[in-house]
Design a protein around this motif. Structure first.
Motif, PDB file in Angstrom:
ATOM      1  N   PHE A  53       0.834  -1.117   0.121  1.00  0.00           N
ATOM      2  CA  PHE A  53      -0.052   0.046  -0.022  1.00  0.00           C
ATOM      3  C   PHE A  53       0.992   1.287  -0.102  1.00  0.00           C
ATOM      4  O   PHE A  53       0.561   2.190  -0.776  1.00  0.00           O
ATOM      5  CB  PHE A  53      -0.862   0.017   1.208  1.00  0.00           C
ATOM      6  N   LEU A  54       1.869   1.363   0.925  1.00  0.00           N
ATOM      7  CA  LEU A  54       2.668   2.460   0.960  1.00  0.00           C
ATOM      8  C   LEU A  54       3.431   2.582  -0.286  1.00  0.00           C
ATOM      9  O   LEU A  54       3.603   3.731  -0.744  1.00  0.00           O
ATOM     10  CB  LEU A  54       3.599   2.590   2.203  1.00  0.00           C
ATOM     11  N   LEU A  55       4.095   1.656  -0.777  1.00  0.00           N
ATOM     12  CA  LEU A  55       5.055   1.599  -1.950  1.00  0.00           C
ATOM     13  C   LEU A  55       4.184   2.076  -3.192  1.00  0.00           C
ATOM     14  O   LEU A  55       4.703   2.752  -3.976  1.00  0.00           O
ATOM     15  CB  LEU A  55       5.585   0.167  -2.321  1.00  0.00           C
ATOM     16  N   TRP A  56       2.904   1.278  -3.534  1.00  0.00           N
ATOM     17  CA  TRP A  56       2.297   1.798  -4.603  1.00  0.00           C
ATOM     18  C   TRP A  56       1.761   3.093  -4.316  1.00  0.00           C
ATOM     19  O   TRP A  56       1.647   3.988  -5.415  1.00  0.00           O
ATOM     20  CB  TRP A  56       1.126   0.845  -4.916  1.00  0.00           C
ATOM     21  N   GLY A  57       1.220   3.519  -3.380  1.00  0.00           N
ATOM     22  CA  GLY A  57       0.746   4.852  -3.077  1.00  0.00           C
ATOM     23  C   GLY A  57       1.969   5.991  -3.387  1.00  0.00           C
ATOM     24  O   GLY A  57       1.644   7.017  -4.028  1.00  0.00           O
ATOM     25  N   ALA A  58       3.172   5.646  -2.816  1.00  0.00           N
ATOM     26  CA  ALA A  58       4.258   6.724  -3.021  1.00  0.00           C
ATOM     27  C   ALA A  58       4.588   6.537  -4.362  1.00  0.00           C
ATOM     28  O   ALA A  58       4.860   7.714  -4.892  1.00  0.00           O
ATOM     29  CB  ALA A  58       5.514   6.291  -2.274  1.00  0.00           C
ATOM     30  N   LEU A  59       4.642   5.668  -5.159  1.00  0.00           N
ATOM     31  CA  LEU A  59       5.194   5.531  -6.524  1.00  0.00           C
ATOM     32  C   LEU A  59       3.854   6.282  -7.389  1.00  0.00           C
ATOM     33  O   LEU A  59       4.336   7.305  -8.322  1.00  0.00           O
ATOM     34  CB  LEU A  59       5.130   3.988  -7.235  1.00  0.00           C
ATOM     35  N   ALA A  60       2.502   5.998  -7.083  1.00  0.00           N
ATOM     36  CA  ALA A  60       1.887   6.682  -7.935  1.00  0.00           C
ATOM     37  C   ALA A  60       1.656   8.262  -7.645  1.00  0.00           C
ATOM     38  O   ALA A  60       1.416   8.891  -8.578  1.00  0.00           O
ATOM     39  CB  ALA A  60       0.188   5.890  -7.596  1.00  0.00           C
ATOM     40  N   THR A  61       1.954   8.636  -6.431  1.00  0.00           N
ATOM     41  CA  THR A  61       2.068  10.041  -6.159  1.00  0.00           C
ATOM     42  C   THR A  61       3.060  10.675  -6.995  1.00  0.00           C
ATOM     43  O   THR A  61       2.917  11.801  -7.263  1.00  0.00           O
ATOM     44  CB  THR A  61       1.925  10.329  -4.484  1.00  0.00           C
ATOM     45  N   VAL A  62       4.308   9.951  -6.723  1.00  0.00           N
ATOM     46  CA  VAL A  62       5.606  10.690  -7.337  1.00  0.00           C
ATOM     47  C   VAL A  62       5.176  10.620  -8.959  1.00  0.00           C
ATOM     48  O   VAL A  62       5.459  11.927  -9.465  1.00  0.00           O
ATOM     49  CB  VAL A  62       6.547   9.727  -7.230  1.00  0.00           C
ATOM     50  N   MET A  63       4.762   9.668  -9.696  1.00  0.00           N
ATOM     51  CA  MET A  63       4.192   9.721 -11.043  1.00  0.00           C
ATOM     52  C   MET A  63       3.226  10.864 -11.220  1.00  0.00           C
ATOM     53  O   MET A  63       3.303  11.574 -12.377  1.00  0.00           O
ATOM     54  CB  MET A  63       3.794   8.532 -11.578  1.00  0.00           C
ATOM     55  N   GLY A  68       2.357  16.622 -13.660  1.00  0.00           N
ATOM     56  CA  GLY A  68       1.373  17.623 -13.146  1.00  0.00           C
ATOM     57  C   GLY A  68      -0.100  17.397 -13.208  1.00  0.00           C
ATOM     58  O   GLY A  68      -0.986  18.124 -13.288  1.00  0.00           O
ATOM     59  N   HIS A  69      -0.208  16.029 -12.639  1.00  0.00           N
ATOM     60  CA  HIS A  69      -1.781  15.593 -12.287  1.00  0.00           C
ATOM     61  C   HIS A  69      -2.574  15.448 -13.527  1.00  0.00           C
ATOM     62  O   HIS A  69      -3.814  15.404 -13.451  1.00  0.00           O
ATOM     63  CB  HIS A  69      -2.435  16.540 -11.216  1.00  0.00           C
ATOM     64  N   ILE A  70      -2.051  15.502 -14.782  1.00  0.00           N
ATOM     65  CA  ILE A  70      -2.655  15.366 -15.983  1.00  0.00           C
ATOM     66  C   ILE A  70      -3.163  13.925 -16.131  1.00  0.00           C
ATOM     67  O   ILE A  70      -4.595  13.878 -16.358  1.00  0.00           O
ATOM     68  CB  ILE A  70      -1.748  15.818 -17.330  1.00  0.00           C
ATOM     69  N   ASN A  77     -11.594  11.099 -14.279  1.00  0.00           N
ATOM     70  CA  ASN A  77     -13.021  11.515 -14.821  1.00  0.00           C
ATOM     71  C   ASN A  77     -13.350  10.273 -15.954  1.00  0.00           C
ATOM     72  O   ASN A  77     -14.415  10.300 -15.816  1.00  0.00           O
ATOM     73  CB  ASN A  77     -12.433  12.661 -15.936  1.00  0.00           C
ATOM     74  N   LEU A  78     -12.316   9.491 -16.446  1.00  0.00           N
ATOM     75  CA  LEU A  78     -12.860   8.306 -17.253  1.00  0.00           C
ATOM     76  C   LEU A  78     -13.601   7.305 -16.379  1.00  0.00           C
ATOM     77  O   LEU A  78     -14.533   6.671 -16.659  1.00  0.00           O
ATOM     78  CB  LEU A  78     -11.844   8.100 -18.170  1.00  0.00           C
ATOM     79  N   ILE A  79     -12.609   6.977 -15.489  1.00  0.00           N
ATOM     80  CA  ILE A  79     -13.058   5.796 -14.641  1.00  0.00           C
ATOM     81  C   ILE A  79     -14.203   6.128 -13.589  1.00  0.00           C
ATOM     82  O   ILE A  79     -15.025   5.318 -13.346  1.00  0.00           O
ATOM     83  CB  ILE A  79     -11.812   5.097 -14.080  1.00  0.00           C
ATOM     84  N   LEU A  80     -13.842   7.094 -12.471  1.00  0.00           N
ATOM     85  CA  LEU A  80     -14.540   7.423 -11.375  1.00  0.00           C
ATOM     86  C   LEU A  80     -15.769   8.619 -11.868  1.00  0.00           C
ATOM     87  O   LEU A  80     -16.597   8.655 -10.990  1.00  0.00           O
ATOM     88  CB  LEU A  80     -13.852   7.851 -10.552  1.00  0.00           C
ATOM     89  N   GLN A  81     -15.550   8.958 -13.010  1.00  0.00           N
ATOM     90  CA  GLN A  81     -16.616  10.067 -13.263  1.00  0.00           C
ATOM     91  C   GLN A  81     -16.551  11.146 -12.109  1.00  0.00           C
ATOM     92  O   GLN A  81     -17.463  12.111 -11.813  1.00  0.00           O
ATOM     93  CB  GLN A  81     -17.962   9.774 -13.228  1.00  0.00           C
ATOM     94  N   SER A  82     -15.120  11.516 -11.672  1.00  0.00           N
ATOM     95  CA  SER A  82     -14.940  12.441 -10.837  1.00  0.00           C
ATOM     96  C   SER A  82     -13.589  12.881 -11.117  1.00  0.00           C
ATOM     97  O   SER A  82     -12.308  12.135 -11.216  1.00  0.00           O
ATOM     98  CB  SER A  82     -14.967  11.903  -9.364  1.00  0.00           C
ATOM     99  N   PRO A  83     -13.151  14.447 -11.107  1.00  0.00           N
ATOM    100  CA  PRO A  83     -11.845  14.824 -11.389  1.00  0.00           C
ATOM    101  C   PRO A  83     -11.065  14.799 -10.166  1.00  0.00           C
ATOM    102  O   PRO A  83     -10.503  15.815  -9.787  1.00  0.00           O
ATOM    103  CB  PRO A  83     -12.427  16.263 -11.837  1.00  0.00           C
ATOM    104  N   SER A  84     -10.760  13.639  -9.368  1.00  0.00           N
ATOM    105  CA  SER A  84     -10.124  13.359  -8.193  1.00  0.00           C
ATOM    106  C   SER A  84      -9.181  12.529  -8.207  1.00  0.00           C
ATOM    107  O   SER A  84      -9.233  11.408  -8.366  1.00  0.00           O
ATOM    108  CB  SER A  84     -11.121  13.073  -7.265  1.00  0.00           C
ATOM    109  N   LEU A  87      -8.093  10.432  -5.183  1.00  0.00           N
ATOM    110  CA  LEU A  87      -8.903   8.877  -4.955  1.00  0.00           C
ATOM    111  C   LEU A  87      -8.337   7.957  -5.798  1.00  0.00           C
ATOM    112  O   LEU A  87      -8.547   6.772  -5.478  1.00  0.00           O
ATOM    113  CB  LEU A  87     -10.548   9.408  -5.316  1.00  0.00           C
ATOM    114  N   LEU A  88      -8.212   8.240  -7.034  1.00  0.00           N
ATOM    115  CA  LEU A  88      -7.731   7.187  -7.954  1.00  0.00           C
ATOM    116  C   LEU A  88      -6.229   6.703  -7.257  1.00  0.00           C
ATOM    117  O   LEU A  88      -5.860   5.538  -7.424  1.00  0.00           O
ATOM    118  CB  LEU A  88      -7.278   7.870  -9.331  1.00  0.00           C
ATOM    119  N   ILE A  89      -5.311   7.510  -6.897  1.00  0.00           N
ATOM    120  CA  ILE A  89      -3.981   7.296  -6.292  1.00  0.00           C
ATOM    121  C   ILE A  89      -4.563   6.091  -4.966  1.00  0.00           C
ATOM    122  O   ILE A  89      -3.766   5.282  -4.743  1.00  0.00           O
ATOM    123  CB  ILE A  89      -3.175   8.177  -5.965  1.00  0.00           C
TER     124      ILE A  89
END
Length: 119
Positions: A53-63, A68-70, A77-84, A87-89
């Motif tokens: 959890f910590l490893l993937w969370g950190a790697l996803a956050t760094v990426m 630039g969160h693009i 937006n595509l999967i969750l229908q929310s610009p968050s 939450l995806l991370i």
């Protein structure tokens, strides 16, 4: 102490294996570490979950920060229908944590023996 050592070694081995192998390499890392450092199944489950959890969370956050969160915003937006993107991370980290937890639990159940009862 064994819990923290198991957590750190699982995260480090998962990161190293992730460089050379696919996403499932974290399951291999959690399984191997849980075999080498035996713990009760509950602790092995928790250490495998937290490590990945910590490893993937950190790697996803760094990426996410690097681009630039693009990408995370578009995928959210595509999967969750929310610009968050956050939450995806979190969802990504939880899914990885479940993979690591079940792998470590499998190794712990394979190896762990209950202490003998005294009469």
């Amino acid at each position: 102490m064994r819990f923290i050592l198991s957590l750190l070694l699982t995260a480090v081995l998962g990161y190293i294996l992730g460089i050379f192998l696919d996403w499932w390499s974290v399951a291999l890392a959690a399984f191997v570490i849980a075999l080498l450092y035996p713990q009760p199944p509950g602790k092995a489950f928790l250490s495998g979950f937290l490590a990945v959890f910590l490893l993937w969370g950190a790697l996803a956050t760094v990426m996410d920060i690097r681009n630039g969160h693009i990408l995370a915003t578009r995928m959210a937006n595509l999967i969750l229908q929310s610009p968050s993107p956050g939450l995806l991370i979190v969802i990504t980290a939880v899914l990885g944590g479940i993979v690591g937890a079940l792998s470590a639990l499998s190794a712990a159940v394979l190896r762990y023996r209950k202490p003998a009862r005294r009469a």
